[in-house]
Design a protein around this motif. Sequence first.
Motif, short mmCIF file in Angstrom:
data_model
loop_
_atom_site.label_atom_id
_atom_site.label_comp_id
_atom_site.label_asym_id
_atom_site.label_seq_id
_atom_site.Cartn_x
_atom_site.Cartn_y
_atom_site.Cartn_z
N THR A 1 0.83 -1.21 0.00
CA THR A 1 0.00 0.00 0.00
C THR A 1 0.87 1.26 0.00
O THR A 1 0.40 2.32 -0.39
N ALA B 1 -6.70 -1.37 -7.52
CA ALA B 1 -6.59 0.05 -7.22
C ALA B 1 -5.15 0.50 -7.01
O ALA B 1 -4.92 1.64 -6.64
N PRO C 1 -2.36 4.93 -5.93
CA PRO C 1 -1.22 5.31 -5.09
C PRO C 1 0.09 5.37 -5.85
O PRO C 1 0.96 6.18 -5.53
N TYR D 1 -9.26 -0.94 -12.51
CA TYR D 1 -10.68 -1.12 -12.81
C TYR D 1 -11.15 -0.25 -13.98
O TYR D 1 -11.91 -0.67 -14.81
N GLU E 1 -11.43 9.01 -9.06
CA GLU E 1 -11.87 9.06 -7.67
C GLU E 1 -10.66 8.96 -6.73
O GLU E 1 -10.57 9.65 -5.72
N MET E 2 -9.71 8.09 -7.10
CA MET E 2 -8.51 7.93 -6.28
C MET E 2 -7.68 9.21 -6.26
O MET E 2 -6.96 9.46 -5.31
N GLU F 1 -12.00 -1.37 -3.74
CA GLU F 1 -11.26 -0.42 -2.91
C GLU F 1 -12.06 0.88 -2.69
O GLU F 1 -12.79 1.31 -3.56
N LYS F 2 -11.86 1.44 -1.51
CA LYS F 2 -12.53 2.71 -1.17
C LYS F 2 -11.45 3.76 -0.88
O LYS F 2 -10.42 3.44 -0.29
N TYR F 3 -11.75 5.00 -1.26
CA TYR F 3 -10.76 6.06 -1.08
C TYR F 3 -11.41 7.29 -0.46
O TYR F 3 -12.62 7.45 -0.51
N TYR G 1 -5.65 3.16 0.08
CA TYR G 1 -7.08 2.86 -0.08
C TYR G 1 -7.42 1.81 0.97
O TYR G 1 -6.54 1.32 1.68
#
Lengths: 413, 286
Positions: free
Chosen positions: A228, A252, A256, A277, A284-285, B119-121, B212
């Motif tokens: 992460t 996702a 990052p 995705y 959104e990220m 995943e959530k952010y 995330y």
Amino acid sequence: MRRKGLSKLIVGVVLIAALVAGLVLMGGCRPAAPEEVAPPEEAKVLKMGFASCLTGTGAVWGISLNVGNQIHIDRINAEGGLLVGGTRYKIEPIIEDTRFEVPLSLTVGEKLIYQDKVKFIQTPGMPIGGAMQDIAHENKVIILEWGVPMCLGPEYPYYFSGMPSGAGLASGFFKVIKEREPEIKRIARIGMNVSWEPTFAGGERKALEQLAPWGEWVGVVLYEPGTTDFTPIVTGVLAKNPDAITTSAVGADQGPIIRTLREQGFTGKIIMVESGYGLPELFEMMKGHEEYLEGCYLLLHTWYPPTPEWLEFKEEFLARGVEWHDSNYYYQWGTPILAEALKIAGTVDDADRIAEAIEELKIPNVGFPDVYPMHYCGLETFGIAHHWAYPKAITQIQNGEPVSIGMAYGELP
Amino acid sequence: MEFSLLMQVMVNTAMLTGVYVLIAVGLNLIFGILKIIQFAHGQLYMMGAFMVYILVTGLGLNFYLALPVAALIVGLASLVIERFFYRPLKGDVLPSLLMGVALLVGLEGSFQLIFGAQEKYIENPLPKVVKLFGVSVPEARLLILVVAIASTIAVYLFLRRTKMGQAMRALTQDPEAASLQGINVNQIRAIGFAIASALAGVAGGLMLPIAYVTPFIGSPMVIKAFLIVILGGMGSLPGAVLGAFILAAADSFGFTFWGPVAALIGYLLVIVMLILRPRGLFGASY
């Protein structure tokens, strides 16, 4: 003492009663069985196995596979079923959860093949398909795997693999980028340390070699699944002094990675060979930092602006109460492929004839303005033409908006 | 090697140490006080991230307010976990270990059922990057380091300067003797468990804006925490900090200069440590 024994007995009885009550309640909570309706005389049942993922790390792909195919199954059944060799079949999906774990995948495969007697299995990933490859082959069960083509070979004539590989797509992708960004000299890559990475990295490297001296390949930095914090990875890749970086992150991770690249001062081009995705998730990220995406190149499952057919599929998907991401569009094709192949073969039992029919198929992908006839290819590469040729949209972020500028085809010789 | 690159790697080490400290100190505290290996500690890290996500996106709370609230919620949830899942096992090593694994799977599954696998952010509340002599220091990561340092000092002072902290230390040394001295063993254990879990929750919440959250982010983190605890010494606070620094340095230098081989360095260090000094560098009690 006796009192203690008595209370233990009472606790035991209560526990058993609770257990029985729980079981009864669970039974009661099950969805009511649909009212038995006698099928029309000529309609038979055709079981379609899904060695999928409902839980675990592969759940996102598994749910895409299940829901996307269910849409097609419902459409076929609503039309009265699939007509194969004069007999009409209603398709019954049998969905099992492998948790994306190899040992469980084998168990699921055994259950689907020996107990449910399915003749067709779809899976969202190579580890699952690979685990059941031998028993499926022994029993002449056709596998459509929507993962990386690592199990393909002439010794497995009933195994088909889906994911358009980097090797197939990278060539077209880089050609377009070269025309638009002739100044790029050095390209480095960030990839995930997984079994399929060498296939993707190798394809990318080969594609770049063909375009030399443009985009010299200066190496790859790999990260472990589950990472992460990408700071050390990004520092490592920047130490190679690239002026463009390709990333092939799943899920996702892309977010990052891009954020860390920009935070560490990288101003060059970011080229996303695998974009996770899809674009809405990526934006959104990057919320609050959308400028990090400006100028980035992506290979997407979606053409921007999307076609009406694509939007219709998305709507139908959302109507089933499932989260949408753009790669949902990719996992839907197994049922259309099998349905067409069965019709052509005129049989639901003869795996050899069905496999031959699948090899000859051309399915239009209506998600792209250039309706590309998807088909299986890769005879020269794998010794068998069982690699799905699937298109992707070459897209660039321009003024904060995605603009599709070309197509890349997952064709392999 | 360029000086700025070396500096960047050192800064990366410091920032990574912050995350590792937050999760490892808690795990170590639990081992010291309850003498159990809390396999589901990573799931409390995950829970912390989810709580911040809900509070920020669902209730519109400010991130800085959401973080302590999330830590509190995780702490309270861990009280339930301790009371109903660990306490009945009375510290038996194997059942506790299995319970940890069961909780790990159960919590992952439950969160997946509720929130899905995707995943959530949240938006990064500290998006700026400070540049110092060519070295990038993102403010969000700096915040993690600051919170880690502050939390470690707070835990240290709590253990050394408060009656409850002293009671916890007494428990780590001899639970029976502590009980005979009138220490409410169950209560102290529960509080220790909650503090440790809240720290994991804070770590998860702090990582959310730069990464995330999914139901599966806890497991890789708990493996890191175990490596740290074994390196530093089970039940030792300074050991947890030193272990976190060693692993962060191995990860930062390793991934930058040697690629994925770096992932092995931590494991190799642990193997060497287990052979030469099984109690770790600071294998003493709190």
